[in-house]
Design an enzyme around this catalytic site. Sequence first.
Site, short mmCIF file in Angstrom:
data_model
loop_
_atom_site.label_atom_id
_atom_site.label_comp_id
_atom_site.label_asym_id
_atom_site.label_seq_id
_atom_site.Cartn_x
_atom_site.Cartn_y
_atom_site.Cartn_z
CG ASP A 231 -1.96 1.05 1.24
OD1 ASP A 231 -2.63 1.21 0.21
OD2 ASP A 231 -2.12 1.76 2.27
CG HIS A 236 2.50 6.44 -1.68
ND1 HIS A 236 2.08 6.71 -2.95
CD2 HIS A 236 1.39 6.05 -1.01
CE1 HIS A 236 0.77 6.50 -3.05
NE2 HIS A 236 0.34 6.09 -1.89
#
Length: 484
Positions: A231, A236
């Site tokens: 995730d 990111h």
Amino acid sequence: MDAHLFVIFGGSGDLAKRKLLPALAGMVRHAGDVSCHVLGVGRTPMEESEYQDLAARSVAGLMGQPEAANWAKANVHYATTDEAGSGFEGLAERIVTIEQANSLPGNRVFYLAIPPKAFEGVVEGLGSVGLNSGPGWTRLVVEKPIGHDLASAVELNTNIHKVFDESQIYRIDHYLGKETVQNLLVFRFANHLFESTWNRDRIALVEITVAEDLGVEGRAGYYDQTGALRDMIQNHLTQLMTLIAMEPPVDFSADAIRDEKVKVLRSIQAIRRDDVVFGQYGPGAVDGESVPGYLEDPDVPVDSNTPTAVVMRLRLNSWRWQGVPFYLRTGKRFPERLTQIAVTYREPPVALFGIQHRDMLKPDVLRLELQPNEGFELYFDVKVPGNRLDIVSIPFHFSYDEAFGRIPEAYETLLADIVEGDQTLFVRADEVEAAWRLYQPILDDPPRSLPYGAGEWGPDEGDALLAHAESWFMPNSRVHRPHP
Ligand code: BG6
């Protein structure tokens, strides 16, 4: 900015309502008189006027109620999935009708704001009726997750490439749209002061933290299949790391920048087992409020090992970074929301100030805070005025808020770039795959998720991993912001 039709699959979904419609309205406002029509495509049957009301509500905060209603009435359209699902021909006709009625030149964006399992069906459908190219330009936008492991990412990329060329594809990692993240390139390559010290000779370690105080917030069904590695880390944090570690590109074109990012990924050594700690939050308190543990969520299996926090050390095998550890840390239900990159410089080679001052001397640290208080601080040692030789670390400080006021929303930047045809802030196929390749061995054989209380900075074992860094800046791995 070219006149265009922006087609959102998942048009009545959460992403469209919360992010895309406001970002499009914001983009139109800032771009002046650009003609942007929006076609929401969704499963829920609704009248066009109903969708226009929904769109108006989404953007009312931005432009006020009457203007929002006028904007939606004139520019927003809706088609149900039947039109898309049972016949892409119907959708193609509808698109042409909207374009003709509004004198649009046939530039089209297709945005997949839908669950990943539906990506390939829509892409195939678009191709089957020739919507992969049109009278103007055609672009496809894919939201993360791009696959759930290396094999599925390769398969997805391959299937999309059967229909769309890479130059048409915009893979979104919304972190790249954040102003503070884009500024990393300017910070590094427009300021010789930092770039000339940006290497193993001067820098001791780099720490990247993305801490969230929230839990899984009603997304446990999705999250339990995903976990923090997929995730947050694979996308990111890895993106942030590549921007910090990359070499200067030969120019500022999208591909030159992305080439350098891929090289960083390829330079990372296979991740060692003892360089990774998984954590999972138990009950605890965040901001003085008691919160339940992850396993207490009714949508989470009682024996779930899904990590809600990950701490890891990466070792880069490159001329510039050999021997400089990069620590990545992320977690849900940490004490606060904070995204920061802390770059700790090496200590001076000789201790001139005597043993009694050793504890007072701190290595210089550059702390870039990407959110929520966007800005940076450069800590350096100064002598406290007076007869005694006391030394403290003081920050130079820069704040976006003080310097510029409002910062645009990440999605607004990204959508404008899509319409402008600038792929710099989007993740290329080989980049996604290189990131999955790096983490695949951990996905294949994940460590046990160790407990931490909600409201803590992850499990003790993560602290221990970070403590190796011996950085004054993160004693026991706590995010520590000294206030002199
Ligand atoms: C998303 C993740 O990609 O990023 C979420 O799926 C996470 O779990 C979010 O909360 C964090 O984004 P931001 O912009 O709030 O830092």
